[in-house]
Design an enzyme around this catalytic site. Structure first.
Site, PDB file in Angstrom:
ATOM      1  N   GLU A   1      85.223  70.214  23.088  1.00 43.38           N
ATOM      2  CA  GLU A   1      85.907  71.366  22.620  1.00 43.38           C
ATOM      3  C   GLU A   1      86.825  72.168  23.689  1.00 43.38           C
ATOM      4  OE1 GLU A   1      84.924  72.711  19.128  1.00 43.38           O
ATOM      5  OE2 GLU A   1      83.199  71.537  18.859  1.00 43.38           O
TER       6      GLU A   1
ATOM      7  N   GLY B   1      60.023  76.122  39.592  1.00 43.85           N
ATOM      8  CA  GLY B   1      59.703  75.421  40.692  1.00 43.85           C
ATOM      9  C   GLY B   1      59.375  73.849  40.317  1.00 43.85           C
TER      10      GLY B   1
ATOM     11  N   ALA C   1      85.061  76.350  15.771  1.00 42.04           N
ATOM     12  CA  ALA C   1      83.926  75.611  16.479  1.00 42.04           C
ATOM     13  C   ALA C   1      83.525  76.366  17.905  1.00 42.04           C
ATOM     14  CB  ALA C   1      84.159  73.984  16.684  1.00 42.04           C
TER      15      ALA C   1
ATOM     16  N   GLU D   1      90.575  60.866  21.527  1.00 36.48           N
ATOM     17  CA  GLU D   1      90.763  59.404  21.447  1.00 36.48           C
ATOM     18  C   GLU D   1      90.379  58.846  23.116  1.00 36.48           C
ATOM     19  OE1 GLU D   1      94.661  58.359  20.375  1.00 36.48           O
ATOM     20  OE2 GLU D   1      94.375  58.920  18.224  1.00 36.48           O
TER      21      GLU D   1
ATOM     22  N   ASP E   1      87.885  73.741  32.667  1.00 39.70           N
ATOM     23  CA  ASP E   1      89.132  73.888  33.056  1.00 39.70           C
ATOM     24  C   ASP E   1      90.247  74.220  32.248  1.00 39.70           C
ATOM     25  OD1 ASP E   1      88.030  73.811  35.684  1.00 39.70           O
ATOM     26  OD2 ASP E   1      88.421  71.571  36.128  1.00 39.70           O
TER      27      ASP E   1
ATOM     28  N   CYS F   1      90.775  74.264  13.719  1.00 41.14           N
ATOM     29  CA  CYS F   1      89.268  74.061  13.594  1.00 41.14           C
ATOM     30  C   CYS F   1      88.428  74.297  14.700  1.00 41.14           C
ATOM     31  CB  CYS F   1      89.057  72.664  13.365  1.00 41.14           C
ATOM     32  SG  CYS F   1      90.185  72.102  12.058  1.00 41.14           S
TER      33      CYS F   1
END
Lengths: 406, 245
Positions: free
Chosen positions: A385, A361, A264, A154, A389, A260
């Site tokens: 996902e 390069g 993944a 969210e 950290d 889930c």
């Protein structure tokens, strides 16, 4: 903004994709004949369908939506779902991992589209859904007729999903869903969304929201510098009436979405190896062809150091993901083990991409080569996902028994 | 429609080729093997014809056990069953005899293969098989439709195309664009192991040729850019270095 053009409107590169994967420790000997054929078939598909269009798609921010049914035809969508619901299903987790490696070798955005469909939409319906839900949605998701998305994150709750504000209010014969989800792969084009929200008692439930339900919209997030060939958006729920039969009956609580994500993230650990392999392969070829001071730059010690370190890290990552796949097949892989693989493999992919770019390069910054696109994509992959950290802190918790992320 | 597709097991076309045993043998170490690219076109078209008209497709390979993953891929692509003739494919005559021996007993309507293998590129097997079976053989066929037992084909000829019809049975050496290569899907791959793969012993061991030695083409040299005004240097290089004029 992300465009969806037809195949004919996308510029096709005529450059031949010569990719070959390193296999320094003979990992192929640990695979079955089927695994190798699956890997090679997905590689052939990527060379034929993704490599020629991907630079134009990434540059112009085009989601090649026409490929979704092609993914379905080949069997890339939900391969671990049983053949009862997916004619191309019934595969093990090593097969799934190899598919993710090959697709992400082509592009992380394409892999995101596929792994969201398989691990975050089909997996929860298959694992937690009712028989009616499985029959209704899984075959269409497997064929690519339907595109799905997954709503957990969210605007105010990323690393802390348990703080989610989305609410499911029980109205007797139905629920009413309110809230918003953010950074949702596939959402603007999705036919269905698996959405996680809290009920009146504060328990997290999963519901299937269909495109066209009143009060539901999925605006596009514009102007990304990453995953430009996949489409990302929001999910906005404004008093959306959800029939009770759309609730996933098999799970409640955060373990639903986290299960889930385990699936993944496991796939992403393989996908990152694909990116590292592609950058390594590009750099190795370039170093052998590019001459300076009268000899190929591959003959200089500092280039050899870079290539040797890349190969070392790719080999270690391959062994980690292969072993994790065996544990997944046995139902023994833990969240912390998956965190280690996801975190490590993306980190080595990022380092490989950066070193490879230096070997090339100035050419390394052009669209002539895939490296900069991979580098930009990895900035999303290292964040979504579970951030780099957070995975470290999951391992810290595992080691010490003390939670440090809250 | 009963179709036999003969496939070769050849090094991937991007492989780096080296030789052993005093340059008399290919060094197979580290090589990836694939279905011969021309055979792969033949297989793809055979599967399409089966899907359109019904019938069966049998894949056949003359090779030792190491070729089985290649044969399984043909089954994954859509062949119904497969035959491996358990022998090293020493030369075109040997291979053609093995194919003809199988075909005599089975009455195939079509025997399809690549115009040539991409390893030794002899391009002779289809002609020999036709001769041994006493039926027509055509190559290189780049378009094929079957209409009421008649094959309508386009064949590449010097400077153009030849359109022709012939009654079945036929032996065809195929090339692109007869069909697009097929990538097997997951269902095909997982189903391939359940399809029958019969291993049979070779019937006759006649080999008419023995390679004396192989050599690689000269490595590609750097491109030389010559100023458009400097034709004298160009002529001199063509004469003295390239020795073409």
């Amino acid at each position: 903004m992300t465009q969806t053009l037809t195949e004919a409107e996308i510029k096709k590169s005529t450059k031949q994709d010569l990719f070959e994967s390193p296999d320094f420790y003979g990992i192929d000997d640990l695979l079955t004949e089927e695994h190798i054929l699956i890997r090679n078939s997905v590689r052939d598909f990527v060379k034929k369908e993704i490599s020629p269009i991907i630079e134009d798609c990434a540059e112009r921010n085009i989601f090649p939506e026409y490929l979704v049914p092609e993914f379905g035809k080949l069997g890339l969508l939900g391969p671990t779902v049983s053949t009862d619901y997916n004619p191309n299903g019934g595969l093990d987790y090593i097969s799934y991992g190899l598919m993710m490696q090959e697709i992400e070798r082509g592009d992380s955005g394409m892999r995101s589209t596929v792994s969201v469909q398989g691990s975050l939409v089909m997996f929860p319906i298959y694992t937690f859904g009712s028989e009616e839900q499985k029959k209704k949605y899984l075959p269409k998701l497997a064929s690519g007729e339907y595109l799905g998305c997954f709503g957990l994150t969210e605007p105010n709750h990323g690393s802390n999903p348990s703080g989610m504000e989305s609410r499911l209010e029980d109205k007797g014969d139905h629920y009413v869903l309110n809230g918003a989800k953010m950074w949702i792969t596939n959402s603007p084009k999705a036919d269905i969304a698996v959405v996680w929200a809290k009920n009146d008692e504060g328990r997290i439930l999963g519901v299937i929201v269909e495109r066209g339900m009143e009060g539901f919209s999925a605006p596009t997030i514009h102007d990304k510098w990453s995953l430009r060939a996949s489409v990302t958006g929001e999910l906005v729920f404004n008093d959306v009436k959800i029939p009770k039969e759309n609730v996933l009956p098999g799970v409640s609580g955060l373990k639903g979405p986290l299960n889930c994500l385990d699936s993944a993230r496991y796939g992403i650990s393989w996908g990152a190896i694909g990116v590292a392999m592609d950058c390594y392969d590009t750099a190795r070829r370039y170093a052998l062809e590019r001459k300076q001071f009268g000899k190929p730059i591959a003959g200089f010690q500092l280039i050899q150091k870079k290539l040797a370190e890349m190969l070392t890290e790719i080999t270690k990552a391959q062994l980690i993901s292969w072993r994790l796949g065996v544990l997944k097949n046995e139902g023994k892989a833990t969240t912390a083990q998956i965190s280690l693989a996801k975190r490590n493999n993306i980190e080595i992919a990022m380092n490989t991409a950066r070193e490879a770019r230096q070997i090339l390069g100035g050419m390394g910054i052009t669209q002539e080569y895939s490296i900069m696109r991979h580098m930009m994509n990895l900035e999303s992959v290292v964040t979504y996902e579970g951030t780099h950290d957070i995975h470290l802190l999951i391992l810290g918790h595992e080691i010490t028994g003390i939670q440090a992320f809250r | 429609m009963k179709i036999l597709v003969c496939i070769t097991h050849v090094p991937d076309t991007t492989s780096k080729i080296t030789f052993t045993n005093d340059n008399t043998e290919l060094d197979k170490g580290g090589l990836q093997f694939v279905i011969g690219p021309y055979d792969d076109y033949a297989l793809a078209r055979a599967v399409e014809i089966k899907e359109q008209l019904g019938g069966t497709v049998t894949a056949l390979n003359v090779g030792q056990q190491e070729t089985e993953p290649t044969i399984r891929k043909a089954l994954a692509i859509g062949a119904d069953d497969a035959i491996r003739i358990d022998a090293e494919p020493t030369d075109a005559y040997f291979v053609a005899q093995q194919i003809a021996e199988v075909a005599k007993a089975e009455n195939y309507d079509l025997i399809m293969m690549g115009r040539e293998s991409s390893d030794y590129n002899g391009g002779q097997v289809h002609g020999m098989v036709g001769e041994m079976l006493g039926i027509p053989s055509l190559s290189p066929v780049m378009k094929l439709d079957i209409d009421k037992g008649v094959a309508k084909m386009a064949r590449e000829i010097e400077g153009g195309k030849e359109y022709l019809e012939a009654s079945l049975p036929l032996v065809l050496g195929c090339q692109e664009p007869i069909a697009e290569w097929k990538i097997p899907n997951m269902r095909g791959i997982m189903g391939a192991r359940k399809k029958p793969l019969k291993v049979i012993t070779p019937t006759n061991n006649d080999t008419l040729t023995t390679p004396e030695s192989y050599e690689l083409p000269a490595p590609r040299t750097d491109v030389k850019l010559i100023d458009a005004d400097n034709t004298a240097e160009l002529v001199s290089l063509l004469k003295n270095e390239a020795k073409v004029i």
